[in-house]
Design an enzyme around this catalytic site. Structure first.
Site, PDB file in Angstrom:
ATOM      1  N   GLU A 149       0.908  -1.219   0.059  1.00  0.00           N
ATOM      2  CA  GLU A 149       0.045  -0.118   0.024  1.00  0.00           C
ATOM      3  C   GLU A 149       0.944   1.238   0.068  1.00  0.00           C
ATOM      4  O   GLU A 149       0.558   2.349  -0.787  1.00  0.00           O
ATOM      5  CB  GLU A 149      -0.973   0.069   1.223  1.00  0.00           C
ATOM      6  CG  GLU A 149      -1.798  -1.302   1.351  1.00  0.00           C
ATOM      7  CD  GLU A 149      -1.320  -2.336   2.254  1.00  0.00           C
ATOM      8  OE1 GLU A 149      -1.956  -2.891   3.185  1.00  0.00           O
ATOM      9  OE2 GLU A 149      -0.089  -2.555   2.029  1.00  0.00           O
ATOM     10  N   CYS A 177       0.073   1.776   7.512  1.00  0.00           N
ATOM     11  CA  CYS A 177      -0.587   1.811   6.197  1.00  0.00           C
ATOM     12  C   CYS A 177      -2.012   2.635   6.230  1.00  0.00           C
ATOM     13  O   CYS A 177      -2.533   3.291   5.349  1.00  0.00           O
ATOM     14  CB  CYS A 177      -0.595   0.687   5.426  1.00  0.00           C
ATOM     15  SG  CYS A 177       1.026   0.118   4.836  1.00  0.00           S
ATOM     16  N   ALA A 215      11.735 -37.417  -0.931  1.00  0.00           N
ATOM     17  CA  ALA A 215      11.532 -38.177  -2.059  1.00  0.00           C
ATOM     18  C   ALA A 215      11.598 -39.684  -1.510  1.00  0.00           C
ATOM     19  O   ALA A 215      12.343 -40.020  -0.610  1.00  0.00           O
ATOM     20  CB  ALA A 215      12.654 -37.946  -2.709  1.00  0.00           C
ATOM     21  N   SER A 254      22.763 -44.883  -2.370  1.00  0.00           N
ATOM     22  CA  SER A 254      22.305 -43.945  -3.413  1.00  0.00           C
ATOM     23  C   SER A 254      21.850 -42.619  -2.834  1.00  0.00           C
ATOM     24  O   SER A 254      21.294 -42.550  -1.955  1.00  0.00           O
ATOM     25  CB  SER A 254      21.428 -44.607  -4.263  1.00  0.00           C
ATOM     26  OG  SER A 254      20.875 -43.912  -5.263  1.00  0.00           O
ATOM     27  N   ARG A 313      11.840 -25.064  -1.930  1.00  0.00           N
ATOM     28  CA  ARG A 313      12.879 -24.335  -1.141  1.00  0.00           C
ATOM     29  C   ARG A 313      12.780 -22.846  -1.250  1.00  0.00           C
ATOM     30  O   ARG A 313      12.836 -22.161  -0.162  1.00  0.00           O
ATOM     31  CB  ARG A 313      14.340 -24.671  -1.575  1.00  0.00           C
ATOM     32  CG  ARG A 313      14.534 -26.194  -0.814  1.00  0.00           C
ATOM     33  CD  ARG A 313      16.335 -26.319  -1.224  1.00  0.00           C
ATOM     34  NE  ARG A 313      16.405 -27.847  -0.583  1.00  0.00           N
ATOM     35  CZ  ARG A 313      17.834 -28.098  -0.949  1.00  0.00           C
ATOM     36  NH1 ARG A 313      18.604 -27.535  -1.437  1.00  0.00           N
ATOM     37  NH2 ARG A 313      18.105 -29.472  -0.585  1.00  0.00           N
ATOM     38  N   THR A 327      21.534 -35.959   9.046  1.00  0.00           N
ATOM     39  CA  THR A 327      20.933 -35.674   7.663  1.00  0.00           C
ATOM     40  C   THR A 327      22.326 -35.176   7.235  1.00  0.00           C
ATOM     41  O   THR A 327      22.447 -35.297   6.128  1.00  0.00           O
ATOM     42  CB  THR A 327      19.642 -34.881   7.628  1.00  0.00           C
ATOM     43  OG1 THR A 327      18.760 -35.278   7.930  1.00  0.00           O
ATOM     44  CG2 THR A 327      19.747 -34.687   6.092  1.00  0.00           C
ATOM     45  N   ASP A 364      24.398 -36.904   4.222  1.00  0.00           N
ATOM     46  CA  ASP A 364      24.319 -36.342   2.988  1.00  0.00           C
ATOM     47  C   ASP A 364      25.318 -35.111   2.422  1.00  0.00           C
ATOM     48  O   ASP A 364      25.535 -35.064   1.469  1.00  0.00           O
ATOM     49  CB  ASP A 364      22.876 -35.791   2.762  1.00  0.00           C
ATOM     50  CG  ASP A 364      22.053 -37.020   2.793  1.00  0.00           C
ATOM     51  OD1 ASP A 364      22.174 -38.117   2.530  1.00  0.00           O
ATOM     52  OD2 ASP A 364      20.700 -36.757   3.087  1.00  0.00           O
ATOM     53  N   GLY A 418      15.582 -37.034   8.014  1.00  0.00           N
ATOM     54  CA  GLY A 418      15.288 -38.436   7.678  1.00  0.00           C
ATOM     55  C   GLY A 418      13.877 -38.885   8.491  1.00  0.00           C
ATOM     56  O   GLY A 418      12.768 -37.889   9.048  1.00  0.00           O
TER      57      GLY A 418
END
Length: 362
Positions: free
Chosen positions: A54, A86, A156, A170, A186, A198, A202, A299
């Protein structure tokens, strides 16, 4: 006539949607100023929440705003900003009519601006297209209501709902198209919440990338009970570009070292297991750090702990077309997705992966 007004409110929502992900911890708000059926000015919330939409619109319009109609996706603020609230600026601008999609739940505003407009003879309408405000800024409304950050989970999984092989052999389960979309999720988050486990497994960078180019460094919040996080992990290489916040029960030399490097360190109740953390208290502390939209990347154990504490609001699940087998690491400990109370919002394919966007039913 309502179609006419809806048209300009929808335009304001479009402006807000384009800015989403850049205004945290504030909601992304769109605003359009109309006079004699011509747009005088339109804008959205500024980077990191300032200036407000505004304010920007009124500055662009100047004296032309006299007698105009404003369309805004959230009730204008009642509390002070750089040039006054505002609401005060709108009254001084002498607009004649305002359409507001939704009342702001922030106790500092929450209907006060609407009362002020009516008191100053501005014709005021509230509620048209409110569902659009709910959809875009759901994090803000839920966070304000529950007094904790809005919490999303991204995972995933394989077709049999595993997140990893037993030996973590993997790195990727989802395909490249899914991972590209995951970066959009993200981008639309204020911070990433993870665990030291984690990071150790990773060693992620936790950046937001587009076409392999880093476009954003999100703050990272780490739950690390025994302060096991390695000092040489990738995330510390970007410490100058983002906040790293660590919750731990260990006040030792490593704690002091991490603090000296620039990490924000917080001591929690000493405990032998992850379950010993009071996650509700941690979430309240995170909110006090002006973080209200969190993406969890971790995890199955931490995910399960959040679930059992009723601390998840939405889930983004990318399911690959293959099975890992019973020895794989489960997405949820002793449960399946089907056991949860979910409302599916979106389902789509990324090549052979299937993406599900769920809201958690409360």
């Amino acid at each position: 006539m309502s179609k006419h007004h809806k048209k300009f409110l929808l335009l304001a929502h479009t402006l807000a949607r384009k800015q989403f992900g850049k205004t945290f911890p504030n909601p992304s708000v769109g605003c359009v100023l109309l006079k004699n059926n011509k747009i005088l000015a339109m804008s959205s919330t500024g980077i990191n929440g300032r200036p407000h939409a505004e304010e920007k619109v009124l500055k662009k319009a100047g004296n032309k705003s006299i007698g105009s109609t404003m369309y805004v996706t959230l009730e204008p603020c009642y509390h002070n900003s750089t040039y006054g609230s505002c609401a005060e600026q709108i009254i001084k601008s002498k607009i004649k009519e305002i359409f507001i999609s939704k009342i702001d739940p922030d106790p500092r505003t929450n209907g006060k601006s609407i009362k002020l407009f009516k008191k100053n003879s501005i014709i005021t309408h509230v509620g048209l297209t409110s569902e659009k405000s709910d959809q875009l800024n759901n994090f803000y409304f839920i966070s304000t209501q529950l007094k904790r950050p809005y919490i999303k989970v991204k995972m995933a999984i394989s077709n049999d709902q595993k997140i990893a092989w037993s030996d973590y052999s993997s790195k990727w389960i989802s395909n490249i198209k899914s991972r590209e979309y995951a970066h959009k999720i993200r981008f639309q988050s204020q911070a990433i919440l993870t665990t030291s486990k984690t990071i150790i497994k990773d060693n992620p960078r936790f950046t937001v990338r587009k076409k392999n180019k880093i476009i954003k460094y999100l703050p990272i919040i780490i739950i690390d009970n025994f302060l096991k996080i390695p000092l040489n992990c990738k995330i510390f290489k970007s410490l100058s570009k983002r906040r790293i916040i660590i919750f731990t029960s260990k006040n030792n030399k490593k704690f002091i070292k991490l603090k000296s490097l620039g990490c924000e360190m917080f001591l929690t109740i000493n405990s032998k297991t992850m379950r010993g953390f009071n996650l509700n208290l941690i979430m309240k502390k995170i909110l006090s750090l002006d973080i209200n939209n969190i993406l969890v990347e971790s995890g199955g154990i931490f995910f399960s702990n959040l679930l059992s504490s009723n601390l998840i609001d939405e889930m983004h699940v990318f399911k690959a077309p293959f099975n890992i087998g019973k020895l794989g690491k489960s997405m949820i400990i002793n449960k399946k997705i089907e056991d949860l109370s979910l409302k599916e919002i979106t389902k789509r394919n990324f090549e052979k992966d299937i993406y599900h966007y769920f809201l958690i039913r409360k």
